[in-house]
Design a protein around this motif. Structure first.
Motif, PDB file in Angstrom:
ATOM      1  N   ASP A 114      19.946   8.196  -2.403  1.00 13.69           N
ATOM      2  CA  ASP A 114      18.831   9.104  -2.139  1.00 13.69           C
ATOM      3  C   ASP A 114      19.112  10.505  -2.667  1.00 13.69           C
ATOM      4  OD1 ASP A 114      20.798   9.357  -0.136  1.00 13.69           O
ATOM      5  OD2 ASP A 114      19.357  10.058   1.345  1.00 13.69           O
ATOM      6  N   ASN A 115      20.361  10.936  -2.610  1.00 12.27           N
ATOM      7  CA  ASN A 115      20.716  12.249  -3.161  1.00 12.27           C
ATOM      8  C   ASN A 115      20.554  12.258  -4.681  1.00 12.27           C
ATOM      9  OD1 ASN A 115      21.341  13.284  -0.646  1.00 12.27           O
ATOM     10  ND2 ASN A 115      23.503  12.749  -0.815  1.00 12.27           N
ATOM     11  N   VAL A 116      20.962  11.165  -5.328  1.00  6.12           N
ATOM     12  CA  VAL A 116      20.831  11.075  -6.785  1.00  6.12           C
ATOM     13  C   VAL A 116      19.356  11.043  -7.164  1.00  6.12           C
ATOM     14  CG1 VAL A 116      21.376   9.713  -8.839  1.00  6.12           C
ATOM     15  CG2 VAL A 116      23.064   9.912  -7.007  1.00  6.12           C
ATOM     16  N   LEU A 117      18.535  10.284  -6.418  1.00  4.17           N
ATOM     17  CA  LEU A 117      17.088  10.245  -6.679  1.00  4.17           C
ATOM     18  C   LEU A 117      16.477  11.636  -6.602  1.00  4.17           C
ATOM     19  CD1 LEU A 117      15.948   7.037  -4.774  1.00  4.17           C
ATOM     20  CD2 LEU A 117      15.585   7.506  -7.201  1.00  4.17           C
ATOM     21  N   ARG A 118      16.804  12.371  -5.565  1.00  3.16           N
ATOM     22  CA  ARG A 118      16.256  13.721  -5.400  1.00  3.16           C
ATOM     23  C   ARG A 118      16.674  14.632  -6.559  1.00  3.16           C
ATOM     24  NH1 ARG A 118      18.249  13.104  -0.855  1.00  3.16           N
ATOM     25  NH2 ARG A 118      17.496  13.090   1.159  1.00  3.16           N
ATOM     26  N   ARG A 119      17.937  14.514  -6.936  1.00  3.03           N
ATOM     27  CA  ARG A 119      18.451  15.374  -8.004  1.00  3.03           C
ATOM     28  C   ARG A 119      17.817  15.027  -9.344  1.00  3.03           C
ATOM     29  NH1 ARG A 119      18.829  19.832  -8.369  1.00  3.03           N
ATOM     30  NH2 ARG A 119      20.416  20.726  -9.634  1.00  3.03           N
TER      31      ARG A 119
ATOM     32  N   GLN B 110       0.821  -1.212   0.000  1.00  3.85           N
ATOM     33  CA  GLN B 110       0.000   0.000   0.000  1.00  3.85           C
ATOM     34  C   GLN B 110       0.858   1.267   0.000  1.00  3.85           C
ATOM     35  OE1 GLN B 110      -2.680  -0.544   3.310  1.00  3.85           O
ATOM     36  NE2 GLN B 110      -3.908  -2.029   2.182  1.00  3.85           N
ATOM     37  N   LEU B 111       1.919   1.230  -0.801  1.00  2.23           N
ATOM     38  CA  LEU B 111       2.817   2.382  -0.906  1.00  2.23           C
ATOM     39  C   LEU B 111       2.396   3.373  -1.969  1.00  2.23           C
ATOM     40  CD1 LEU B 111       6.282   0.561  -0.723  1.00  2.23           C
ATOM     41  CD2 LEU B 111       5.078   1.754   1.111  1.00  2.23           C
ATOM     42  N   GLY B 112       1.548   2.930  -2.883  1.00  2.00           N
ATOM     43  CA  GLY B 112       1.180   3.787  -4.005  1.00  2.00           C
ATOM     44  C   GLY B 112       2.130   3.574  -5.165  1.00  2.00           C
ATOM     45  N   SER B 113       2.092   4.452  -6.124  1.00  3.60           N
ATOM     46  CA  SER B 113       2.879   4.334  -7.345  1.00  3.60           C
ATOM     47  C   SER B 113       4.370   4.557  -7.076  1.00  3.60           C
ATOM     48  CB  SER B 113       2.386   5.355  -8.370  1.00  3.60           C
ATOM     49  OG  SER B 113       3.117   5.243  -9.556  1.00  3.60           O
ATOM     50  N   VAL B 114       5.193   3.703  -7.639  1.00  2.96           N
ATOM     51  CA  VAL B 114       6.645   3.825  -7.495  1.00  2.96           C
ATOM     52  C   VAL B 114       7.120   5.014  -8.335  1.00  2.96           C
ATOM     53  CG1 VAL B 114       8.856   2.718  -7.989  1.00  2.96           C
ATOM     54  CG2 VAL B 114       6.974   1.373  -7.051  1.00  2.96           C
ATOM     55  N   GLN B 115       7.830   5.927  -7.702  1.00  2.00           N
ATOM     56  CA  GLN B 115       8.353   7.107  -8.397  1.00  2.00           C
ATOM     57  C   GLN B 115       9.818   6.955  -8.762  1.00  2.00           C
ATOM     58  OE1 GLN B 115       6.136   9.578  -9.234  1.00  2.00           O
ATOM     59  NE2 GLN B 115       4.773   8.029  -8.417  1.00  2.00           N
ATOM     60  N   GLY B 116      10.555   6.217  -7.950  1.00  2.00           N
ATOM     61  CA  GLY B 116      11.970   6.023  -8.202  1.00  2.00           C
ATOM     62  C   GLY B 116      12.500   4.905  -7.334  1.00  2.00           C
ATOM     63  N   PHE B 117      13.673   4.385  -7.727  1.00  2.00           N
ATOM     64  CA  PHE B 117      14.303   3.337  -6.931  1.00  2.00           C
ATOM     65  C   PHE B 117      15.781   3.260  -7.262  1.00  2.00           C
ATOM     66  CE2 PHE B 117      12.696   1.225 -10.747  1.00  2.00           C
ATOM     67  CZ  PHE B 117      13.794   0.498 -11.182  1.00  2.00           C
ATOM     68  N   ALA B 118      16.512   2.541  -6.412  1.00  2.00           N
ATOM     69  CA  ALA B 118      17.940   2.325  -6.631  1.00  2.00           C
ATOM     70  C   ALA B 118      18.255   0.857  -6.422  1.00  2.00           C
ATOM     71  CB  ALA B 118      18.759   3.178  -5.670  1.00  2.00           C
TER      72      ALA B 118
ATOM     73  N   MET C 291      14.540   7.313 -11.844  1.00  2.00           N
ATOM     74  CA  MET C 291      13.464   8.219 -11.445  1.00  2.00           C
ATOM     75  C   MET C 291      12.494   8.327 -12.603  1.00  2.00           C
ATOM     76  SD  MET C 291      11.859  10.142  -9.348  1.00  2.00           S
ATOM     77  CE  MET C 291      12.972  10.088  -7.974  1.00  2.00           C
ATOM     78  N   ARG C 292      11.213   8.117 -12.309  1.00  2.00           N
ATOM     79  CA  ARG C 292      10.187   8.305 -13.335  1.00  2.00           C
ATOM     80  C   ARG C 292       9.945   9.798 -13.504  1.00  2.00           C
ATOM     81  NH1 ARG C 292       5.654   3.865 -11.809  1.00  2.00           N
ATOM     82  NH2 ARG C 292       5.099   3.926 -14.004  1.00  2.00           N
ATOM     83  N   THR C 293       9.790  10.216 -14.747  1.00  2.00           N
ATOM     84  CA  THR C 293       9.535  11.619 -15.056  1.00  2.00           C
ATOM     85  C   THR C 293       8.238  11.714 -15.856  1.00  2.00           C
ATOM     86  OG1 THR C 293      10.722  11.578 -17.165  1.00  2.00           O
ATOM     87  CG2 THR C 293      12.026  12.050 -15.194  1.00  2.00           C
ATOM     88  N   LYS C 294       7.835  12.912 -16.167  1.00  2.00           N
ATOM     89  CA  LYS C 294       6.620  13.115 -16.960  1.00  2.00           C
ATOM     90  C   LYS C 294       6.747  12.476 -18.344  1.00  2.00           C
ATOM     91  CE  LYS C 294       5.607  17.409 -14.589  1.00  2.00           C
ATOM     92  NZ  LYS C 294       5.561  18.857 -14.672  1.00  2.00           N
TER      93      LYS C 294
END
Length: 105
Positions: free
Chosen positions: A93-98, A56-64, A75-78
């Motif tokens: 996590d820093n790379v994901l944010r960037r 129940q996390l919802g849609s995956v936006q990014g992962f490593a 990272m998923r983008t538009k």
């Protein structure tokens, strides 16, 4: 944004690739096999979506994926996905944010 600029922003990242949601490579910068990297990354998304649904996390936006030698950060983008290949010691996590910021997330 051009991927060379993204690569310059992400110190310690060896290469970056951008693909559409089907995994078709649109752009590559640095030392990365764009075809293989994007294909593997996009193939992982449905599996992680399934696990995210069960938890129940919802849609995956990014992962490593981090190994002893290197890491793959997605990272998923538009417009699809951005994938970075980096040294394993680099904080994912820093790379994901960037990537989220640079990719318009």
């Amino acid at each position: 944004m051009q991927l060379n600029a993204v690569l310059a922003e992400l110190k310690g990242v060896k290469g970056v690739a951008r693909a559409d949601p089907a995994g078709n490579v649109q752009e590559v910068a640095g030392q990365v096999d764009g075809e293989t990297t994007c294909a593997v990354a996009v193939m992982c998304i449905p599996q992680l979506e399934g696990g995210g649904g069960l938890l129940q996390l919802g849609s995956v936006q990014g992962f490593a994926i981090i190994s002893e030698k290197s890491s793959m950060v997605l990272m998923r983008t538009k417009a699809g996905v951005m994938v970075a290949m980096a040294d394993a010691k680099l904080a994912a996590d820093n790379v994901l944010r960037r990537l989220a910021t640079l990719g318009g997330r």
